[in-house]
Write an enzyme that holds these catalytic residues in place. Structure first.
Site, PDB file in Angstrom:
ATOM      1  N   PRO A  93       0.825  -1.206   0.000  1.00 39.15           N
ATOM      2  CA  PRO A  93       0.000   0.000   0.000  1.00 39.15           C
ATOM      3  C   PRO A  93       0.867   1.267   0.000  1.00 39.15           C
ATOM      4  O   PRO A  93       1.909   1.306   0.650  1.00 39.15           O
ATOM      5  CB  PRO A  93      -0.812  -0.119   1.291  1.00 39.15           C
ATOM      6  N   HIS A  94       0.403   2.242  -0.773  1.00 39.64           N
ATOM      7  CA  HIS A  94       1.105   3.529  -0.822  1.00 39.64           C
ATOM      8  C   HIS A  94       0.141   4.587  -1.338  1.00 39.64           C
ATOM      9  O   HIS A  94      -0.812   4.269  -2.040  1.00 39.64           O
ATOM     10  CB  HIS A  94       2.340   3.447  -1.737  1.00 39.64           C
TER      11      HIS A  94
END
Lengths: 225, 564
Positions: free
Chosen positions: A135-136
């Site tokens: 996730p980013h």
């Protein structure tokens, strides 16, 4: 502060020959002593400013931080922290937990970050397959003070992350970078690690932070590119 | 002293040095003027003898031998050399130029050659400016300004005309009106004028009485502009023609000068008006004392043009200012007499009015410098009440003659050789940037026996799109690979080990050598439609030149030219 012709060239982003010609033509403010020409830094900066000429010192500062050292991924992981038995029954809860665990700078807005992460998940899942998710946020985070962080979270139980191969996710790498190129650099290093069978094996059976970081160090050491 | 000056602010420093240049330039002009009148007076006592027609020839031979053999300086009217030095050599001029032309011109004019003392004083003033700049170790930009200062002081001192000096330096010599030029030049011009006034009194060379001007006269002066435009075209063409012929016919310079002088002497036997600088004759015309007759005036115009061409075209130093003034005043006189013949009922303004305008028109056209013409005439005649007519004649005549002879007499030679480079032009920047400054050396060099796999690993490590190929043994440049050409293959894993770089590379790449100038490099970019081209010298690869880098440097060159 005195600058040589070479320094001035670097500051202005021009070859020495050009600086020498400008001196000869009297286009650039220069001083002379017994040994030759030199520039006074303040004068040169003022001159460059008044002629709209861009100075290259800011770039030099950014590069000198050693952002892309040999073990930059390892360092970012150490900064971000490694956590085990992270709980959560859906994507949102897991991400909230991850954000609260990660060692963010004190002025970071954690709710905003969570929103940004969820936004990114809605666009396309960051589950890249084999039970791994990265996730980013969609945009680089500028208040990271130039230092990317990677927070590793091993989940208590695998959850459905809408991953491309449909396999439930059991480990999360939260990647926060100050700039796009940093993000790509870390992504390529991480995927280099994930391609190694030994690394994947370790991920599935890891229970100790020290062993995990040792493995990362070993693999990142062999990375070239 | 020098240390003290160098520590000052640049503008102040230039102003102080400009005053120094003004003093020297002024003294030079006065010295020439004084010696001219002394030698002329002495020679005039011999005027009654039969051998007088040989004087111009003797003077010419002496002047030529002095200039070419003794001092070894360049001949001709010399102003183009000053402009050339500003264009190409950062204003560097020889020290000996500061006096050689004065002596040579003294010999030419005092003996009766048809030329003026202005060009030699301009050269000497410019050379003084240049050498003072070098003495203070000033840079090219300031040296060029001081060359202009020298020229301005010289013109200002010899004509007692400060504003004309400024206009001449800016219009004809520097070709650029910018504040950083104007201030020192104005100072130097004023100082030069003051020096000349101090040494020889404040005399207006061609003082005239007031005369009534009717609106009809102002309209009529437009017709005069046509005459002066033709006159200037004729002068420039004949000057060029005679110059070319002389060079073709006689190879020895002193023989050429002597023959030119001989012809001038022969013309002078019949029409003594054409001899010398001719200021006396202008004074006669301004005072309306010239003998009547239309035919005589016409003849004198032609004779003066021929005599001037012979004097200057045969390679001697002398100015065009004075002959232009003489021819101009005769053209004005001619026009006025034509008017009186055609419309005798109208009461026209006097001959001196038209003579003034004729001078302004001719100077403006021949030098393509209307401001110089306007101010010079206004100042040397002290008649500001005719300013409107002077402006009209100057600009109309300069515009008309532009159709026939588009360039100033000082510039045409340089333009023909492609050597006139004015500041802030594309040519100027292209000339200044050289290939070594633009060369990009951070290239990854590859070898023909590398596989596609090796090449891909090189591509990964670099941010460049062009890859020069060198022979691994001899180091010779063989060709280039452009990423665009191989984009479709580099993702094909199956080819990685089977394709070699030498099978991918482009062997017929046009390359640049270090001697090429930038405009031809631009042509090459147009032709090849590439963004980067290799620089190859003695079949060795030196680096790449890219359009993007050129843009970057070009813009910076423009930016540093801006004055803040």
């Amino acid at each position: 502060m005195k600058l040589t012709i070479n320094d001035a060239g670097k500051l202005l982003g021009l070859p020495e020959v050009t600086i020498q010609r400008w001196i000869q033509q009297g286009k650039i403010p220069v001083q002379e002593n017994g040994e030759g020409f030199f520039f006074v830094k303040k004068e040169l900066e003022k001159w460059a400013y008044s002629h709209n000429i861009f100075l290259h010192r800011d770039i030099q500062k950014a590069n000198s931080k050693g952002l892309f050292s040999k073990y930059c991924l390892l360092d970012a992981m150490k900064r971000g922290g490694v956590f085990f038995h992270v709980r959560g029954d859906n994507v949102k809860n897991i991400l909230r937990e991850t954000v609260s665990l990660s060692s963010l700078p004190p002025d970071a807005d954690k709710d905003l970050l969570l929103d940004m992460l969820l936004q990114r998940e809605r666009l396309a899942s960051t589950g890249i397959g084999s039970g791994v998710a990265i996730p980013h946020p969609r945009y680089p985070m500028e208040n990271l003070a130039g230092e990317a962080i990677v927070t590793t979270c091993f989940l208590e139980g695998a959850i459905d992350f809408n991953a491309i191969d449909g396999i439930p996710v059991f480990v999360l790498f939260l990647m926060l970078s100050p700039a796009t190129d940093t993000h790509l650099k870390f992504l390529s290093r991480l995927s280099f690690c994930l391609r190694k069978d030994s690394f994947m094996y370790l991920l599935k059976n890891c229970t100790e932070k020290k062993i995990f970081l040792q493995k990362v160090e070993e693999i990142e050491g062999s990375f070239n590119g | 002293m020098r240390q003290f000056l160098l520590r000052l602010d640049e503008r102040l420093q230039l102003i102080i040095i400009a005053s120094l240049v003004g003093i020297c330039g002024g003294v030079g002009s006065v010295a020439l003027n004084r010696s001219l009148s002394i030698v002329s007076t002495w020679l005039n006592t011999l005027r009654s003898h039969w051998y007088v027609f040989l004087f111009p020839a003797c003077g010419a031979v002496l002047a030529s031998v002095f200039l070419n053999q003794v001092i070894r300086d360049i001949g001709g009217h010399g102003v183009p050399e000053v402009i050339y030095s500003i264009s190409k050599r950062g204003g560097l001029l020889r020290l000996r130029s500061s006096f050689s032309h004065l002596v040579s011109c003294l010999l030419t004019i005092a003996s009766g050659g048809s030329a003026g003392p202005e060009a030699p004083v301009v050269i000497s003033g410019s050379s003084i400016g240049s050498n003072i700049a070098s003495f203070f170790r000033l840079k090219d930009r300031q040296r060029v300004v001081l060359v202009g200062c020298g020229a301005a002081a010289a013109i200002a001192a010899i004509f007692n005309a400060p504003v004309a000096g400024i206009a001449f330096a800016l219009e004809a010599i520097l070709g650029e009106w910018s504040p950083i030029n104007i201030i020192p030049i104005a100072i130097s011009s004023s100082v030069g004028t003051e020096i000349s006034r101090f040494l020889q009194g404040n005399q207006i060379p061609f003082q005239n009485r007031l005369f009534p001007i009717s609106p009809l006269d102002v309209v009529a002066c437009l017709g005069l502009a046509v005459f002066t435009a033709f006159g200037s075209t004729a002068l420039m063409r004949i000057l060029k023609f005679v110059g070319d012929k002389c060079k073709g016919l006689v190879s020895y310079e002193w023989v050429r000068a002597g023959l030119g002088g001989l012809f001038v002497g022969l013309i002078g036997l019949v029409l003594p008006e054409v001899l010398g600088e001719g200021y006396e004759i202008i004074r006669t015309i301004i005072e309306q004392q010239f003998p009547p007759g239309l035919f005589l005036v016409g003849l004198v115009i032609i004779a003066k043009i021929v005599a001037t061409s012979l004097t200057i075209g045969s390679g001697r130093s002398g100015g065009l200012f004075a002959p232009c003034l003489v021819i101009g005043s005769f053209i004005g006189l001619f026009y006025q007499r034509c008017l009186v013949e055609a419309l005798p009922s109208v009461s026209w303004a006097g001959e001196s009015y038209f003579a003034l305008l004729g001078m302004a028109g001719l100077i403006s056209s021949v030098m393509q410098a209307p401001m110089t013409g306007i101010f010079l005439i206004a100042e040397i005649t002290g008649s500001y009440q005719v300013l409107i007519s002077v402006v009209l004649v100057s600009v109309v005549s300069a515009t008309l003659s532009h159709y026939f002879e588009p360039f100033s007499v000082y510039h045409q030679e340089l333009i023909a050789r492609g050597e006139l480079v004015r500041p802030r032009t594309d040519r100027r920047i292209l000339l200044e940037l050289n290939i070594m400054e633009l060369l990009e050396t951070d290239c990854h060099i590859i070898h023909p026996e590398m596989t596609l796999k090796d090449f891909v690993s090189v591509v990964k490590r670099t941010n460049r799109n062009y890859f020069p190929v060198e022979d691994s043994k001899t180091g010779n440049f063989l060709g280039m690979i452009h990423l665009d050409d191989v984009r479709s293959y580099i993702f094909n894993y199956h080819l990685y080990d089977s394709v070699l770089v030498e099978e991918l590379m482009n062997r017929d790449i046009l390359s640049i050598s270090l001697e090429d100038d930038l405009s031809s490099i631009f042509d090459l970019f147009e032709k090849t439609n590439l963004f980067s081209l290799p620089v190859v010298q003695d079949s060795k690869f030196l680096g790449l030149i890219s359009k993007a880098t050129i843009l970057d440097h070009y813009r910076k060159e423009l930016m540093v030219q801006e004055e803040i």
